[in-house]
Design a protein around this motif. Structure first.
Motif, mmCIF file in Angstrom:
data_model
loop_
_atom_site.group_PDB
_atom_site.id
_atom_site.type_symbol
_atom_site.label_atom_id
_atom_site.label_comp_id
_atom_site.label_asym_id
_atom_site.label_seq_id
_atom_site.Cartn_x
_atom_site.Cartn_y
_atom_site.Cartn_z
ATOM 1 N N SER A 125 0.826 -1.220 0.000
ATOM 2 C CA SER A 125 0.000 0.000 0.000
ATOM 3 C C SER A 125 0.852 1.259 0.000
ATOM 4 C CB SER A 125 -0.956 0.010 1.205
ATOM 5 O OG SER A 125 -1.807 -1.112 1.191
ATOM 6 N N SER A 126 1.920 1.244 -0.797
ATOM 7 C CA SER A 126 2.783 2.419 -0.914
ATOM 8 C C SER A 126 2.735 2.950 -2.341
ATOM 9 C CB SER A 126 4.223 2.083 -0.536
ATOM 10 O OG SER A 126 4.735 1.029 -1.342
ATOM 11 N N ALA A 127 2.891 4.252 -2.483
ATOM 12 C CA ALA A 127 2.858 4.927 -3.776
ATOM 13 C C ALA A 127 4.262 5.398 -4.155
ATOM 14 C CB ALA A 127 1.901 6.115 -3.715
ATOM 15 N N HIS A 128 4.429 5.738 -5.430
ATOM 16 C CA HIS A 128 5.718 6.285 -5.881
ATOM 17 C C HIS A 128 6.080 7.522 -5.068
ATOM 18 C CE1 HIS A 128 9.025 6.786 -8.646
ATOM 19 N NE2 HIS A 128 8.597 7.953 -9.080
ATOM 20 N N LEU B 136 3.425 15.111 3.502
ATOM 21 C CA LEU B 136 2.812 16.433 3.452
ATOM 22 C C LEU B 136 1.355 16.374 3.005
ATOM 23 C CD1 LEU B 136 5.695 18.591 1.935
ATOM 24 C CD2 LEU B 136 4.951 18.480 4.310
ATOM 25 N N PHE B 137 1.034 15.416 2.136
ATOM 26 C CA PHE B 137 -0.321 15.331 1.592
ATOM 27 C C PHE B 137 -0.877 13.914 1.751
ATOM 28 C CE2 PHE B 137 2.236 18.317 -0.975
ATOM 29 C CZ PHE B 137 1.604 19.508 -0.616
ATOM 30 N N PRO B 138 -0.992 13.426 2.983
ATOM 31 C CA PRO B 138 -1.426 12.035 3.182
ATOM 32 C C PRO B 138 -2.852 11.790 2.707
ATOM 33 C CG PRO B 138 -1.371 13.220 5.277
ATOM 34 C CD PRO B 138 -0.712 14.104 4.262
ATOM 35 N N TRP B 139 -3.725 12.770 2.863
ATOM 36 C CA TRP B 139 -5.114 12.584 2.429
ATOM 37 C C TRP B 139 -5.169 12.383 0.923
ATOM 38 C CZ3 TRP B 139 -8.434 14.958 -0.953
ATOM 39 C CH2 TRP B 139 -9.794 14.611 -0.854
ATOM 40 N N PHE B 140 -4.431 13.206 0.184
ATOM 41 C CA PHE B 140 -4.442 13.108 -1.270
ATOM 42 C C PHE B 140 -3.865 11.778 -1.744
ATOM 43 C CE2 PHE B 140 -1.950 13.544 -5.199
ATOM 44 C CZ PHE B 140 -2.978 13.776 -6.098
ATOM 45 N N THR B 141 -2.699 11.381 -1.211
ATOM 46 C CA THR B 141 -2.080 10.141 -1.683
ATOM 47 C C THR B 141 -2.901 8.922 -1.293
ATOM 48 O OG1 THR B 141 -0.667 10.160 0.296
ATOM 49 C CG2 THR B 141 0.269 11.061 -1.726
ATOM 50 N N LYS B 142 -3.653 9.031 -0.189
ATOM 51 C CA LYS B 142 -4.516 7.913 0.186
ATOM 52 C C LYS B 142 -5.701 7.819 -0.755
ATOM 53 C CE LYS B 142 -7.184 5.960 4.026
ATOM 54 N NZ LYS B 142 -7.578 6.111 5.460
ATOM 55 N N LYS B 143 -6.365 8.947 -1.027
ATOM 56 C CA LYS B 143 -7.535 8.939 -1.890
ATOM 57 C C LYS B 143 -7.175 8.629 -3.331
ATOM 58 C CE LYS B 143 -10.661 9.950 1.202
ATOM 59 N NZ LYS B 143 -11.727 8.971 1.563
ATOM 60 N N ALA B 144 -6.098 9.209 -3.829
ATOM 61 C CA ALA B 144 -5.741 9.049 -5.239
ATOM 62 C C ALA B 144 -5.029 7.740 -5.518
ATOM 63 C CB ALA B 144 -4.866 10.223 -5.683
ATOM 64 N N PHE B 145 -4.157 7.285 -4.596
ATOM 65 C CA PHE B 145 -3.280 6.162 -4.890
ATOM 66 C C PHE B 145 -3.398 5.017 -3.889
ATOM 67 C CE2 PHE B 145 -0.620 9.981 -6.228
ATOM 68 C CZ PHE B 145 -1.144 9.998 -7.510
ATOM 69 N N ASN B 146 -4.328 5.116 -2.938
ATOM 70 C CA ASN B 146 -4.494 4.091 -1.915
ATOM 71 C C ASN B 146 -3.219 3.875 -1.101
ATOM 72 O OD1 ASN B 146 -6.097 2.203 -0.506
ATOM 73 N ND2 ASN B 146 -5.269 0.507 -1.704
ATOM 74 N N ALA B 147 -2.449 4.939 -0.930
ATOM 75 C CA ALA B 147 -1.211 4.853 -0.140
ATOM 76 C C ALA B 147 -1.541 4.985 1.339
ATOM 77 C CB ALA B 147 -0.239 5.946 -0.561
ATOM 78 N N GLN B 148 -1.104 4.014 2.125
ATOM 79 C CA GLN B 148 -1.404 3.983 3.551
ATOM 80 C C GLN B 148 -0.148 4.308 4.368
ATOM 81 O OE1 GLN B 148 -4.600 3.353 4.453
ATOM 82 N NE2 GLN B 148 -5.175 3.004 2.310
ATOM 83 N N ASP B 149 -0.315 5.103 5.400
ATOM 84 C CA ASP B 149 0.730 5.371 6.395
ATOM 85 C C ASP B 149 2.079 5.711 5.757
ATOM 86 O OD1 ASP B 149 2.069 5.653 8.750
ATOM 87 O OD2 ASP B 149 1.609 3.665 9.539
ATOM 88 N N PRO B 150 2.172 6.870 5.089
ATOM 89 C CA PRO B 150 3.438 7.251 4.445
ATOM 90 C C PRO B 150 4.599 7.390 5.430
ATOM 91 C CG PRO B 150 1.909 9.098 4.514
ATOM 92 C CD PRO B 150 1.135 7.882 4.919
ATOM 93 N N HIS B 151 4.292 7.750 6.687
ATOM 94 C CA HIS B 151 5.361 7.859 7.672
ATOM 95 C C HIS B 151 6.011 6.496 7.904
ATOM 96 C CE1 HIS B 151 6.677 9.215 11.979
ATOM 97 N NE2 HIS B 151 7.682 9.216 11.129
ATOM 98 N N MET C 106 -3.400 3.957 -9.587
ATOM 99 C CA MET C 106 -4.860 4.012 -9.663
ATOM 100 C C MET C 106 -5.437 2.600 -9.696
ATOM 101 S SD MET C 106 -6.094 7.039 -9.502
ATOM 102 C CE MET C 106 -5.875 8.764 -9.886
ATOM 103 N N ALA C 107 -4.773 1.729 -10.479
ATOM 104 C CA ALA C 107 -5.241 0.340 -10.537
ATOM 105 C C ALA C 107 -5.103 -0.324 -9.175
ATOM 106 C CB ALA C 107 -4.450 -0.436 -11.582
ATOM 107 N N ASN C 108 -4.008 0.000 -8.479
ATOM 108 C CA ASN C 108 -3.806 -0.548 -7.141
ATOM 109 C C ASN C 108 -4.922 -0.118 -6.211
ATOM 110 O OD1 ASN C 108 -2.526 -1.747 -4.913
ATOM 111 N ND2 ASN C 108 -1.445 0.143 -4.420
#
Length: 518
Positions: free
Chosen positions: A392-395, A404-419, A512-514
């Motif tokens: 569940s990580s994004a580029h 800095l933008f966890p809400w955006f990366t979660k909604k757009a790319f399903n990225a969880q817990d960037p920290h 997006m597919a992820n």
């Protein structure tokens, strides 16, 4: 109360670093005329080399100035980021003044601006060095949390800002206080063609030349030789110069510097290390056109050895496939040559999106194998490299943008817990350094996600953070990849991502597919 206020504060911010050291940071820009060029100059209009240094420091002076994430001039950089995302010049002028974007101007790094460097407590009395090359759309500040986290564990990290047109914007200041000259982002087609190959090769020529100059600058800085820093802060509460780094940097021993980068920056590191190591190799065909040609007597030719640690984050392999450099591509990384540790000092970390980018994954495996020219990557004679990805990580998760933008990366790319993604990256890099004899601070029990006696047992073991490099799934959501297995048969691959995609295409298509898959 502090926690509540941080939650309602609209300004994007960074968590504190988890290592035991305070982190200082200084901005550096040196005229190229003051540095010996290890290779022919590819672009005479680039008259300075620019980089940020993160380092273990003494506590900051009272009321010291903050370091802002968005460089100066902030309005121009903000507009450049908006244009990088596709807006026109006219539209970017409007958008950069919107309140939700302007708050980025107040985002600061958790570092001590120009604080005095701490005396190294290593056996050599010098700090280990890591040089980190940014990717497309990056700057010397864009990976500050990962690089600052490494510094908080006792590493001096040098982050170049490349002037090859890959940053949204970069400023050249030839003299202290002089008006900047701008290098803007260069948009290059993502469809492979001879013209595109030449354009990317031209960018790599600049990047490799800059890395060579920065190496020369580090040597001079450690020797205490005078250099002009056009960005020097001469205010009373800072040192304002580079003298404090004298005799503090482990840059003279061959193989002592670690090399790392993200995406196009990772490709730059591969090309740089190979270009230096094989600078005098025989047997190159007439079609080979080297991008960086250090002389045999240059200092960098003695620095790169089979022992040089290499850390590749979301390697963008397509930029290594130019026909003019194919001969170099087919040679193994230095660690696989006689005297090297095999994959023991080679770490590749992907995002889940890049893992699902099938063609790039295959090329990555070739690049980090002992035989890159083989159609079936695998190591027969050497230990395998370390290859992982966090689920569940994004580029963008390997840069500051995820934090800095966890809400955006979660909604757009399903990225969880960037920290946590960056903590895992930090842990893996530090552990590879330890296993190669580089002294760094212990990883905390909190970062190792251990508690009680389990934490004490982990710290007591050889290799202070042993779980992070295990290939048995010991760390939740930290997936190891087998170099020899086919990406198409037993590893999940998003086949919809184009073979000729660039990293931004992978962000849009693969991630997006992820996200849509749950």
């Amino acid at each position: 109360m502090v926690s509540f206020l941080s939650q309602i504060n609209p300004t994007p911010g960074f968590p504190s670093y988890s290592g035991p050291y305070t982190v200082g940071s200084t901005d550096v820009e040196i005229p190229t005329s003051e540095l010996p060029s290890p290779s022919p100059t590819p672009d005479s209009s680039i008259s300075t080399v620019s980089f940020r240094i993160f380092y273990p420091s003494e506590p900051p002076a009272k009321h010291s100035k903050p370091v802002y994430w968005l460089p100066e001039p902030q309005q121009q950089y903000l507009g450049a980021y908006v244009r990088f995302l596709g807006a026109s010049h006219r539209l970017s002028t409007i958008l950069r003044n919107l309140p939700f974007l302007r708050i980025l101007a107040y985002t600061t790094l958790p570092v001590a601006r120009n604080a005095k460097i701490l005396r190294a407590d290593t056996k050599t009395r010098r700090w280990p060095i890591l040089v980190f090359s940014h990717g497309l759309g990056g700057t010397k500040n864009a990976y500050s949390h990962l690089l600052g986290s490494l510094s908080s564990h006792g590493v001096v990290v040098v982050a170049p800002e490349h002037r090859d047109g890959s940053a949204p914007l970069s400023c050249i200041r030839e003299k202290p206080g002089s008006a900047p000259r701008y290098v803007e982002y260069q948009s290059i087609s993502h469809q492979q063609s001879p013209e595109v190959e030449k354009a990317r090769d031209d960018q790599l020529k600049i990047r490799l030349w800059e890395l060579g100059l920065i190496h020369e600058a580090l040597l001079k800085i450690d020797r205490g030789e005078p250099l002009t820093n056009t960005l020097a802060d001469t205010s009373a509460d800072t040192t304002g110069n580079l003298d404090m780094f004298t005799a503090s940097l482990d840059v003279h021993n061959p193989g002592s510097i670690s090399w790392s980068g993200h995406s196009f920056g990772a490709a730059s590191v591969v090309q740089f290390v190979k270009s230096v190591f094989y600078h005098s190799a025989k047997g190159a065909p007439a079609s080979y056109q080297p991008l960086f040609q250090p002389s045999a007597s240059s200092q960098i030719a003695h620095q790169i050895t089979p022992s040089s640690p290499i850390f590749l984050l979301d390697l963008w392999s397509l930029s290594l496939l130019s026909r003019s450099t194919r001969w170099l591509h087919d040679l193994p990384l230095p660690c696989y040559t006689p005297g090297g540790p095999g994959g023991g000092n080679l770490l590749a970390i992907l995002s889940e999106a890049f893992f699902k980018w099938g063609n790039n994954l295959i090329e990555l495996k070739r690049t980090v194998s002992e035989n890159p020219s083989s159609g079936t990557p695998g190591n027969k004679s050497h230990p395998a490299p370390y290859i992982f990805y966090p689920k569940s990580s994004a580029h963008l998760s390997q840069s500051d943008f995820g934090i800095l933008f966890p809400w955006f990366t979660k909604k757009a790319f399903n990225a969880q817990d960037p920290h946590r993604t960056l903590r895992l990256n930090t842990r893996a890099i530090l552990e590879v350094m330890r296993r190669n004899g580089i002294e760094v601070a212990d990883t905390s029990a909190i970062d190792m996600e251990e508690s009680g006696s389990h934490a004490q047992n982990a710290i007591a073991q050889l290799g202070q953070d042993p779980k992070i490099l295990k290939r048995d799934g010991s760390v939740t959501g930290w997936v190891t990849l087998d170099l020899g297995k086919s990406a198409y048969t037993d590893e999940a691959v998003n086949k919809r991502t184009s073979e000729n995609a660039d990293p931004m295409d992978a962000v849009v298509q693969g991630e997006m597919a992820n996200g849509s898959s749950g």
